[in-house]
Write a protein that holds these residues in place. Sequence first.
Motif, PDB file in Angstrom:
ATOM      1  N   GLN A 176       0.803  -1.211   0.000  1.00 49.68           N
ATOM      2  CA  GLN A 176       0.000   0.000   0.000  1.00 49.68           C
ATOM      3  C   GLN A 176       0.843   1.272   0.000  1.00 49.68           C
ATOM      4  O   GLN A 176       0.318   2.351  -0.254  1.00 49.68           O
ATOM      5  N   CYS A 177       2.137   1.148   0.249  1.00 51.07           N
ATOM      6  CA  CYS A 177       3.004   2.326   0.274  1.00 51.07           C
ATOM      7  C   CYS A 177       3.384   2.799  -1.121  1.00 51.07           C
ATOM      8  O   CYS A 177       3.762   3.969  -1.289  1.00 51.07           O
ATOM      9  N   PHE A 178       3.290   1.911  -2.122  1.00 52.69           N
ATOM     10  CA  PHE A 178       3.725   2.316  -3.461  1.00 52.69           C
ATOM     11  C   PHE A 178       2.820   1.848  -4.584  1.00 52.69           C
ATOM     12  O   PHE A 178       3.048   2.179  -5.745  1.00 52.69           O
ATOM     13  N   LEU A 179       1.762   1.065  -4.279  1.00 49.95           N
ATOM     14  CA  LEU A 179       0.814   0.627  -5.298  1.00 49.95           C
ATOM     15  C   LEU A 179      -0.568   1.218  -5.033  1.00 49.95           C
ATOM     16  O   LEU A 179      -0.917   1.522  -3.888  1.00 49.95           O
ATOM     17  N   LYS A 181      -4.432   1.484  -4.332  1.00 48.35           N
ATOM     18  CA  LYS A 181      -5.229   0.667  -3.404  1.00 48.35           C
ATOM     19  C   LYS A 181      -6.236  -0.216  -4.134  1.00 48.35           C
ATOM     20  O   LYS A 181      -6.482  -1.354  -3.720  1.00 48.35           O
ATOM     21  N   ASP A 182      -6.852   0.293  -5.217  1.00 51.13           N
ATOM     22  CA  ASP A 182      -7.862  -0.514  -5.904  1.00 51.13           C
ATOM     23  C   ASP A 182      -7.242  -1.753  -6.545  1.00 51.13           C
ATOM     24  O   ASP A 182      -7.864  -2.828  -6.587  1.00 51.13           O
ATOM     25  N   TYR A 183      -6.001  -1.640  -7.032  1.00 57.55           N
ATOM     26  CA  TYR A 183      -5.303  -2.792  -7.608  1.00 57.55           C
ATOM     27  C   TYR A 183      -5.046  -3.851  -6.535  1.00 57.55           C
ATOM     28  O   TYR A 183      -5.224  -5.053  -6.772  1.00 57.55           O
ATOM     29  N   ILE A 184      -4.658  -3.408  -5.339  1.00 58.54           N
ATOM     30  CA  ILE A 184      -4.392  -4.352  -4.252  1.00 58.54           C
ATOM     31  C   ILE A 184      -5.677  -5.028  -3.786  1.00 58.54           C
ATOM     32  O   ILE A 184      -5.712  -6.235  -3.531  1.00 58.54           O
ATOM     33  N   SER A 185      -6.757  -4.254  -3.684  1.00 54.32           N
ATOM     34  CA  SER A 185      -8.010  -4.781  -3.135  1.00 54.32           C
ATOM     35  C   SER A 185      -8.708  -5.761  -4.076  1.00 54.32           C
ATOM     36  O   SER A 185      -9.358  -6.701  -3.614  1.00 54.32           O
ATOM     37  N   ARG A 186      -8.591  -5.560  -5.395  1.00 56.92           N
ATOM     38  CA  ARG A 186      -9.339  -6.410  -6.331  1.00 56.92           C
ATOM     39  C   ARG A 186      -8.481  -7.523  -6.943  1.00 56.92           C
ATOM     40  O   ARG A 186      -8.981  -8.281  -7.784  1.00 56.92           O
ATOM     41  N   THR A 187      -7.224  -7.623  -6.534  1.00 59.81           N
ATOM     42  CA  THR A 187      -6.334  -8.641  -7.094  1.00 59.81           C
ATOM     43  C   THR A 187      -5.898  -9.595  -5.995  1.00 59.81           C
ATOM     44  O   THR A 187      -5.486  -9.153  -4.920  1.00 59.81           O
ATOM     45  N   PRO A 188      -6.014 -10.906  -6.220  1.00 59.58           N
ATOM     46  CA  PRO A 188      -5.495 -11.857  -5.222  1.00 59.58           C
ATOM     47  C   PRO A 188      -4.023 -11.594  -4.938  1.00 59.58           C
ATOM     48  O   PRO A 188      -3.248 -11.280  -5.850  1.00 59.58           O
TER      49      PRO A 188
END
Length: 433
Positions: A176-179, A181-188
Amino acid sequence: MMGANNSVASRLHVSCPGIFIMKCVCHSAHLCVSEACKYLPRSCEDLARNIYNFLKSSSKRQSELKQFQRFMDIEPHKMLHPSQTRWLSLGAVVSRLLEQWDALKLFFTDTYLSQRLIATEHIYQNLNDPFMKLYYYFLDWILPMFNKFNSFFQTKEVVVNDLHDMIIELYTEILQCFLKKDYISRTPLNEINPKNSMYQLINNQLYLGISVMRYKEKPEIVKDQHRLKDFYEKCRQFLQAATVEIKKRYNMNDPVLSKLKSLKPINATSLSFRDEIPSLLPLMTTLPRIVPEDNSQLMQSIDSQWRRLPLTLSNLNEDINIKYPDLFWSAVKQLGDYSELADFALSVLSLPHANADCERVFSTVNCMKTKLRNRLNTETINGALHTKQHIKGGRDSGKNCVNFQPNNEMFSRMTKNILYEKSGDNKGTIDHR
């Protein structure tokens, strides 16, 4: 040791199908940080080593540094050595240098201007470089994440059932420090690519800690945008490398560790948790050496006991300790009708996850069996280790080397009669008690 082909681990898999093999999580976390630190300027580590080496062998220099520490009203703490093998040393070194930064800056300015030594020139330049301090502020924020994680799994308590959640939390927090948030939340998590350029945050959106955010507003940093951009890029590479190394060393969908939350006391005593995970079958099938796959009767007994356990515990008049998993399941075993479930839980909780205990034993043995006492045999060392462990006592036991009270059996072993004959004319028998 752990390679996929023709290694100790692969051969053990062939010889003993169904075994559980886990790399030391503390050592793995250390390797992740070490690999990530390669993307930072080499001068960061050189500064710490050069300062320590300059001061370590000279009492005069250490005394002079104390004068500057007193002048700056800073605690006169000594400099620490960045070890290559100790897992938690780097974070402590960074914190100590930041604590003593102003005193060190004055000391090495005075030393360099008066002595003009090559050894102090690089230290003087680095301590007066605002971007060097910026890197140290970044390290002072990121390293405690790994140190906290490392310290948690170096404990002697049973924590293997927390391992999966702790790794997921650390991995996600860094992402979450460099990517975005929506990519992290919707991707396994297993499918996230930390180096995917489409979802990278821009430099000003990177989170590198409060100290970095405050210090980067200094005029001497703001006016040098080229070096500031380079700083952002190196910190991004550090974070990317750390997450890539974590992902390389741990499967975010680990078939065993991801299911151990079912054995946490707080979940084992919860009826509502059965709605989320109604059965222990998925966990039992991943550990065939604990519960054989062809033993359906044992599987059913364990599962039935696990499902009715909250009902039984809610009707008990006495409370069961749910703080420590091993003590909890040992208490459950005493209930009488839960022996299969308790034995299964205790076997699972004994799965290895770190080498910290082994490292401590090796250190203790090295302290006992020195060059002057190199003839100590295994039986003596083993007895000394057991004595130390027993005197230290367990959790909440109150035992230690101060208030330890030997029992009657121990006294009987210490007061056995020792008979021997005195040499010379005065022969006789002496009774030693």
